[in-house]
Design an enzyme around this catalytic site. Structure first.
Site, mmCIF file in Angstrom:
data_model
loop_
_atom_site.group_PDB
_atom_site.id
_atom_site.type_symbol
_atom_site.label_atom_id
_atom_site.label_comp_id
_atom_site.label_asym_id
_atom_site.label_seq_id
_atom_site.Cartn_x
_atom_site.Cartn_y
_atom_site.Cartn_z
ATOM 1 C CB ILE A 72 -0.927 0.003 1.246
ATOM 2 C CG1 ILE A 72 -1.689 -1.326 1.391
ATOM 3 C CG2 ILE A 72 -1.894 1.183 1.194
ATOM 4 C CD1 ILE A 72 -2.593 -1.692 0.264
ATOM 5 C CG ASN A 100 1.942 2.517 12.887
ATOM 6 O OD1 ASN A 100 2.584 3.134 12.047
ATOM 7 N ND2 ASN A 100 2.207 1.268 13.207
ATOM 8 C CB CYS A 131 6.552 0.029 6.266
ATOM 9 S SG CYS A 131 5.547 -0.153 4.782
ATOM 10 N N GLY A 218 -1.588 -12.577 7.012
ATOM 11 C CA GLY A 218 -2.698 -13.523 7.019
ATOM 12 C C GLY A 218 -2.331 -14.806 7.745
ATOM 13 N N GLY A 244 0.196 -11.315 13.769
ATOM 14 C CA GLY A 244 0.564 -12.196 12.671
ATOM 15 C C GLY A 244 -0.427 -13.319 12.461
ATOM 16 N N GLY A 245 -1.382 -13.078 11.585
ATOM 17 C CA GLY A 245 -2.275 -14.141 11.130
ATOM 18 C C GLY A 245 -3.330 -14.592 12.114
#
Lengths: 304, 256
Positions: A72, A100, A131, A218, A244-245
């Protein structure tokens, strides 16, 4: 009645361990049509930069087995619009707002920190040093322990609010990074940010993501997150916020057992917007079934 | 306001080759939906995690209708759904086609499964003067019924039904005879939409286009469904198909 509250520091008490992961929940006001956002102990805002960022060109996302890759590029409305447009919503929010922050250079981080330190509805900060999708700033701060320390050490003098550093899994040893966060007197670490990921269209032979390599998230990354949390837990004493997921209540318990004091829900928001409702119910039932009065009793209690 | 609903399937039937019609009992969304808007359909997530966006093809009382084409694993799953089953859907999402009273002729252009939102438009415009240009590769594709058959103009790439050529060539042939002012509403393959943008510019006709991208959340959370666009001054911009669209003016879209 079981007690779901957790403490991330003396400064930040969460009524439950469920937070939103930055960039997966907008600024919190998109889903109020059908989800009571007060079910979250905390909302972590989308990454905020000093000036608005348009983000990366398409294609920005691709679905991959059990997950997705995104690039993104930290698209966001910028600090001024954030303060103007989001105040009312967060005044009424019963959980804690963590902003953030993603700067391109040291000074941008510090300027935002100083300005938001004075804003009473901002309860703490998560610093994005990880990022993978921006050319300047982003992950370069988060892969070299000394480089990161140089960036984050001055932050402690700029704010007394809750200060958390979000770590990348794209490093040789995440424990070394976590130790640096503790040395810099920050209050917590959150982990993991996305993993490097790529996908190629076999007919056009083009990458499926504009930046070629993006961030994988995911359910597919959950075991990687747990392994990193276990490594970091051994190396530091400050709290870990696990990311995380996470898809369901079982996952949340697993993260707490591994040593996380709270968790962030991320990609699940895109495919199960009611996850928070279901997880909330599960946590209560689980504690009752285990004869536990408080969820804190689970933190770091995996038999490892 | 968007609603997340557990909706019962009333009908799920094959219309043509790969084309299916799925009808939900969903008053919450059906009573608010406008043509051009879409819904997200959720699946039991496992290896594939995203919901899938579908334009709303019709609403009738409490019933919400989709037209979908079976082209992959998720639409294959959809084709196996039986009446009485319950599916989670979210909607109505996105903006909608803007219909003005000044328009003398409303031109609906649907290519392939892009005809779905145009079926909704043809219902809403029933009392007005509209022409529905349906384009397909061949005669095995689905061409929806309209209450007045002369308003439906079919074109196929192989000429097996209707005009021999694409839908934009067909429109080019007919345009001189159409009463102005005209507005074009379009949904279909990207090449068709791009050609219509330039067709609109050439003939000085406003074009409203429903755009498609890969989409995850459908409501602005992930910012994944980016589309290259222009702002009012012609400067480059990025828009989100789920929130800023799916309908864009032709001049807004940067086909690159």
């Amino acid at each position: 009645m079981v007690d779901l509250s957790v403490e991330l520091s003396e400064k930040l008490l969460l009524k439950n361990p469920l937070m939103t992961a930055s960039g997966t929940f907008g600024y919190g006001d998109e889903v109020t049509d059908f989800v009571d956002t007060n079910l979250y102990g905390g909302i972590v805002s989308k990454s905020l930069s000093l000036n608005p960022r348009v983000g990366n060109p398409p294609p920005r996302i691709v679905e991959t087995p059990g997950g997705m890759i995104n690039s993104i590029g930290l698209a966001n409305i910028g600090l001024d619009r954030f303060l103007e447009e989001k105040e009312e919503y967060f005044h009424n929010f019963e959980g804690q707002l963590i902003v953030n922050i993603a700067g391109q250079e040291d000074d941008e981080f510090y300027t935002i920190l100083k300005r938001l330190d004075r804003v009473n509805w901002v309860r703490g900060f998560e610093i994005n040093v990880s990022c993978p999708n921006v050319k300047k700033g982003g992950i370069q701060f988060g892969t070299d322990p000394d480089f990161m320390f140089k960036l984050i050490a001055p932050m402690r003098d700029l704010t007394d609010k809750f200060l958390m550093i979000k770590l990348s899994p794209n490093v040789t040893d995440i424990a070394k990074m976590a130790v640096k966060v503790q040395e810099a007197k920050c209050d917590a670490v959150s982990m993991i940010n996305t993993l490097y990921g790529a996908a190629i269209d076999i007919y056009t032979r083009k990458p499926k993501i504009n930046t070629v390599i993006g961030g994988l998230s995911g359910p597919a990354v959950k075991p990687v997150a747990l392994a990193n949390i276990i490594k970091a837990r051994k190396a530091i004493d400050i709290p870990i916020v696990g990311i995380g997921g996470i898809t369901n209540g079982d996952d949340v318990i697993e993260f707490l057992l591994a040593g996380a004091s709270a968790v962030q829900l991320g990609t699940v928001h895109f495919f199960d917007p009611l996850a928070v409702v279901k997880i909330h119910q599960f946590l209560q039932q689980y504690l009752e079934s285990q004869n536990l009065n408080t969820i804190k009793e689970l933190i770091g209690k995996a038999l490892i | 306001m968007k609603k997340l609903c557990q909706s019962k399937i009333l009908k799920n039937e094959q219309l043509a080759d790969q084309y299916w019609k799925l009808v939900f009992d969903c008053p919450e969304i059906a009573n608010e939906a406008l043509p051009g808007q879409f819904i997200e359909v959720y699946f039991d997530h496992s290896l594939k995690i995203f919901p899938r966006p579908f334009s709303i093809a019709k609403v009738e009382h409490d019933a919400l209708e989709l037209i979908y084409k079976v082209i992959g694993s998720q639409t294959e799953i959809m084709a196996s759904w039986k009446p009485g089953e319950t599916v989670q859907i979210l909607g109505p999402l996105g903006n909608f086609f803007v219909i003005s009273d000044d328009t003398k002729t409303h031109i609906l252009v649907g290519g392939g499964v892009g005809l779905a939102p145009m079926v909704f438009m043809s219902e809403v415009l029933k009392e007005k003067n509209f022409l529905f240009f349906c384009g397909g590769r061949n005669g095995r594709e689905y061409f929806p019924e309209v209450h007045d058959p002369v308003r439906r103009i079919i074109s196929t790439d192989d000429g097996s039904v209707g005009f021999h050529g694409n839908v934009v060539q067909c429109l080019e042939k007919e345009i001189a005879a159409i009463e102005t002012p005209v507005v074009i509403y379009a949904c279909g393959p990207e090449k068709m939409c791009e050609a219509l943008k330039y067709f609109g510019e050439k003939h000085n006709i406003p074009v409203q286009i429903s755009m498609e991208t890969i989409m995850a959340c459908g409501m602005g959370l992930c910012q994944g469904c980016a589309l290259k666009t222009y702002d009012e001054n012609g400067n480059d911009k990025i828009s989100l198909v789920c929130k800023d669209g799916p309908i864009f003016k032709g001049e807004e879209i940067n086909f690159g």
